[in-house]
Design a protein around this motif. Structure first.
Motif, PDB file in Angstrom:
ATOM      1  N   VAL A   1      57.337  60.087 -28.535  1.00  0.00           N
ATOM      2  CA  VAL A   1      57.620  58.752 -28.012  1.00  0.00           C
ATOM      3  C   VAL A   1      56.373  58.235 -27.307  1.00  0.00           C
ATOM      4  O   VAL A   1      55.766  58.945 -26.499  1.00  0.00           O
ATOM      5  N   LEU A   2      56.002  56.999 -27.616  1.00  0.00           N
ATOM      6  CA  LEU A   2      54.878  56.330 -26.970  1.00  0.00           C
ATOM      7  C   LEU A   2      55.451  55.278 -26.031  1.00  0.00           C
ATOM      8  O   LEU A   2      56.135  54.354 -26.464  1.00  0.00           O
ATOM      9  N   LEU A   3      55.168  55.410 -24.738  1.00  0.00           N
ATOM     10  CA  LEU A   3      55.730  54.526 -23.710  1.00  0.00           C
ATOM     11  C   LEU A   3      54.605  53.731 -23.072  1.00  0.00           C
ATOM     12  O   LEU A   3      53.658  54.305 -22.528  1.00  0.00           O
ATOM     13  N   SER A   4      54.697  52.392 -23.134  1.00  0.00           N
ATOM     14  CA  SER A   4      53.617  51.573 -22.584  1.00  0.00           C
ATOM     15  C   SER A   4      53.600  51.648 -21.061  1.00  0.00           C
ATOM     16  O   SER A   4      54.633  51.877 -20.417  1.00  0.00           O
ATOM     17  N   THR A   5      52.436  51.428 -20.463  1.00  0.00           N
ATOM     18  CA  THR A   5      52.291  51.526 -19.013  1.00  0.00           C
ATOM     19  C   THR A   5      53.117  50.459 -18.287  1.00  0.00           C
ATOM     20  O   THR A   5      53.664  50.721 -17.213  1.00  0.00           O
ATOM     21  N   ASP A   6      53.219  49.255 -18.869  1.00  0.00           N
ATOM     22  CA  ASP A   6      54.000  48.194 -18.232  1.00  0.00           C
ATOM     23  C   ASP A   6      55.476  48.546 -18.177  1.00  0.00           C
ATOM     24  O   ASP A   6      56.151  48.300 -17.174  1.00  0.00           O
ATOM     25  N   VAL A   7      55.987  49.137 -19.262  1.00  0.00           N
ATOM     26  CA  VAL A   7      57.392  49.544 -19.279  1.00  0.00           C
ATOM     27  C   VAL A   7      57.613  50.678 -18.275  1.00  0.00           C
ATOM     28  O   VAL A   7      58.620  50.702 -17.564  1.00  0.00           O
ATOM     29  N   THR A   8      56.678  51.600 -18.202  1.00  0.00           N
ATOM     30  CA  THR A   8      56.778  52.692 -17.226  1.00  0.00           C
ATOM     31  C   THR A   8      56.856  52.141 -15.813  1.00  0.00           C
ATOM     32  O   THR A   8      57.684  52.577 -15.003  1.00  0.00           O
ATOM     33  N   LEU A   9      55.995  51.163 -15.507  1.00  0.00           N
ATOM     34  CA  LEU A   9      55.992  50.551 -14.185  1.00  0.00           C
ATOM     35  C   LEU A   9      57.332  49.897 -13.872  1.00  0.00           C
ATOM     36  O   LEU A   9      57.897  50.082 -12.782  1.00  0.00           O
ATOM     37  N   ALA A  10      57.867  49.131 -14.828  1.00  0.00           N
ATOM     38  CA  ALA A  10      59.142  48.449 -14.616  1.00  0.00           C
ATOM     39  C   ALA A  10      60.271  49.451 -14.399  1.00  0.00           C
ATOM     40  O   ALA A  10      61.114  49.277 -13.511  1.00  0.00           O
ATOM     41  N   CYS A  11      60.293  50.510 -15.193  1.00  0.00           N
ATOM     42  CA  CYS A  11      61.358  51.514 -15.080  1.00  0.00           C
ATOM     43  C   CYS A  11      61.277  52.264 -13.755  1.00  0.00           C
ATOM     44  O   CYS A  11      62.303  52.512 -13.101  1.00  0.00           O
ATOM     45  N   VAL A  12      60.069  52.629 -13.335  1.00  0.00           N
ATOM     46  CA  VAL A  12      59.910  53.352 -12.072  1.00  0.00           C
ATOM     47  C   VAL A  12      60.307  52.463 -10.895  1.00  0.00           C
ATOM     48  O   VAL A  12      61.000  52.903  -9.971  1.00  0.00           O
ATOM     49  N   GLN A  13      59.877  51.205 -10.920  1.00  0.00           N
ATOM     50  CA  GLN A  13      60.264  50.277  -9.860  1.00  0.00           C
ATOM     51  C   GLN A  13      61.779  50.126  -9.805  1.00  0.00           C
ATOM     52  O   GLN A  13      62.382  50.083  -8.723  1.00  0.00           O
ATOM     53  N   HIS A  14      62.401  50.032 -10.968  1.00  0.00           N
ATOM     54  CA  HIS A  14      63.858  49.930 -11.037  1.00  0.00           C
ATOM     55  C   HIS A  14      64.512  51.188 -10.458  1.00  0.00           C
ATOM     56  O   HIS A  14      65.463  51.096  -9.670  1.00  0.00           O
ATOM     57  N   ALA A  15      63.993  52.353 -10.822  1.00  0.00           N
ATOM     58  CA  ALA A  15      64.553  53.617 -10.340  1.00  0.00           C
ATOM     59  C   ALA A  15      64.415  53.760  -8.831  1.00  0.00           C
ATOM     60  O   ALA A  15      65.290  54.334  -8.167  1.00  0.00           O
ATOM     61  N   LEU A  16      63.333  53.221  -8.268  1.00  0.00           N
ATOM     62  CA  LEU A  16      63.093  53.320  -6.827  1.00  0.00           C
ATOM     63  C   LEU A  16      63.857  52.267  -6.025  1.00  0.00           C
ATOM     64  O   LEU A  16      63.772  52.257  -4.799  1.00  0.00           O
TER      65      LEU A  16
ATOM     66  N   ASN B   1      48.672  49.136 -22.212  1.00  0.00           N
ATOM     67  CA  ASN B   1      49.533  47.994 -22.484  1.00  0.00           C
ATOM     68  C   ASN B   1      49.182  47.310 -23.797  1.00  0.00           C
ATOM     69  O   ASN B   1      48.034  47.312 -24.237  1.00  0.00           O
ATOM     70  N   ASN B   2      50.226  46.715 -24.397  1.00  0.00           N
ATOM     71  CA  ASN B   2      50.027  45.802 -25.513  1.00  0.00           C
ATOM     72  C   ASN B   2      49.876  44.401 -24.920  1.00  0.00           C
ATOM     73  O   ASN B   2      50.811  43.869 -24.338  1.00  0.00           O
ATOM     74  N   ASP B   3      48.691  43.812 -25.050  1.00  0.00           N
ATOM     75  CA  ASP B   3      48.411  42.535 -24.388  1.00  0.00           C
ATOM     76  C   ASP B   3      49.393  41.434 -24.775  1.00  0.00           C
ATOM     77  O   ASP B   3      49.715  40.568 -23.968  1.00  0.00           O
ATOM     78  N   SER B   4      49.885  41.468 -26.016  1.00  0.00           N
ATOM     79  CA  SER B   4      50.789  40.420 -26.470  1.00  0.00           C
ATOM     80  C   SER B   4      52.137  40.482 -25.774  1.00  0.00           C
ATOM     81  O   SER B   4      52.891  39.508 -25.794  1.00  0.00           O
ATOM     82  N   LEU B   5      52.463  41.621 -25.157  1.00  0.00           N
ATOM     83  CA  LEU B   5      53.738  41.781 -24.468  1.00  0.00           C
ATOM     84  C   LEU B   5      53.581  41.890 -22.958  1.00  0.00           C
ATOM     85  O   LEU B   5      54.572  42.063 -22.256  1.00  0.00           O
ATOM     86  N   MET B   6      52.366  41.794 -22.457  1.00  0.00           N
ATOM     87  CA  MET B   6      52.133  41.978 -21.031  1.00  0.00           C
ATOM     88  C   MET B   6      52.887  40.944 -20.208  1.00  0.00           C
ATOM     89  O   MET B   6      53.543  41.266 -19.210  1.00  0.00           O
ATOM     90  N   ALA B   7      52.829  39.673 -20.624  1.00  0.00           N
ATOM     91  CA  ALA B   7      53.512  38.619 -19.879  1.00  0.00           C
ATOM     92  C   ALA B   7      55.012  38.855 -19.870  1.00  0.00           C
ATOM     93  O   ALA B   7      55.689  38.679 -18.843  1.00  0.00           O
ATOM     94  N   ASN B   8      55.564  39.272 -21.014  1.00  0.00           N
ATOM     95  CA  ASN B   8      57.002  39.544 -21.095  1.00  0.00           C
ATOM     96  C   ASN B   8      57.405  40.676 -20.161  1.00  0.00           C
ATOM     97  O   ASN B   8      58.412  40.588 -19.452  1.00  0.00           O
TER      98      ASN B   8
END
Length: 264
Positions: free
Chosen positions: A5-20, A164-171
């Motif tokens: 599984v390849l997990l983008s850094t932005d998704v990791t950040l969002a998930c960790v913030q959510h978990a905390l 990060n995938n730049d095209s999805l960074m804003a999303n």
């Protein structure tokens, strides 16, 4: 068979913030991505933060409506980017407990795998303390379920966090900024439910419920909104430094090209 599984850094950040966001109950969300190499690799590029149907310390539930909404979001991103994106997994937190999935987690995961063999589960164990340093830590595991008779066992899946995938960074940043709003909606719903059950409550009960809601919203601001804003401001400043460095490098290269043209 799923291998990685390849997990983008932005998704990791969002998930960790959510978990905390809470150390009393588990949180959850769905993951959007695409499957490569005949199902052997899943690339996760976005996430959908879900409101909790019921605040429980040891389990989470995903409704059919939430799954449909996440599917529609994946279709929107797929049309926007021209990529075969879909819901490829789910994540949830384990506050104060081991990162390994429970028998309920394994059963839930197996249910989704019956519909999609490449479906993955990711657990973020938070509010843990390292015994050697006494420092807080976050542990992550990616897993699938293997059926063994009447029960399931865990199969660890290799996971790599990628840039990060730049095209999805804003999303993904938009998803991150939605987190405080979703948490406030949960508190408003809990407050309204409590008020609805005790419409004839006396002034003491009303003040108590109002105080609980105020404290909860204050917690969201202190633990989520303020740190998130500070982090985004710091990141914006860092991007400004990088931009100036790139402009300077661009000017140097242009000057070098001009000198080379003159020499020719």
């Amino acid at each position: 068979m799923l291998k990685k599984v390849l997990l983008s850094t932005d998704v990791t950040l969002a998930c960790v913030q959510h978990a905390l966001s809470t150390e009393k109950e588990e949180i959850m969300g769905l993951l959007i991505g695409e499957v490569h190499n005949n199902g052997s690799v899943v690339s996760i590029v976005s996430s959908v933060i879900l409101r909790r149907l019921d605040k429980k310390p040891d389990r989470v539930e995903i409704s059919e409506e939430q799954l449909v909404q996440a599917t529609l979001k994946a279709e929107e991103l797929a049309a926007e980017l021209g990529r075969p994106l879909r819901v490829v997994g789910w994540y949830h937190s384990h506050p104060h407990i081991t990162v390994w999935p429970s028998h309920v987690d394994l059963a839930t995961q197996f249910m989704y795998q019956r519909m999609d063999p490449s479906f993955v589960g990711i657990i973020f164990a938070v509010f843990l303390t390292e015994q050697s340093t006494k420092a807080p830590s976050v542990q992550i595991t990616c897993f699938q379920s293997i059926n063994e008779g009447s029960s399931q066992t865990r199969k660890e899946i290799e996971m790599e966090i990628i840039n990060n995938n730049d095209s999805l960074m804003a999303n993904n940043f938009e998803i991150l900024t939605q987190l405080p709003v979703i948490l406030k909606e949960e508190e408003d719903e809990a407050y309204n439910n409590e008020v609805g059950l005790t419409e004839s409550e006396d002034i003491i009960n009303k003040q108590h419920n109002d105080a609980v809601r105020t404290i909860a919203i204050g917690h969201i601001v202190e633990k989520m909104s303020r740190p998130m804003l500070e982090a985004l401001v710091a990141r914006n400043a860092l991007n400004g430094v990088r931009l100036r460095a790139l402009k300077k490098r661009h000017q140097e290269l242009m000057a070098k090209m001009e000198n080379m043209s003159c020499n020719v």
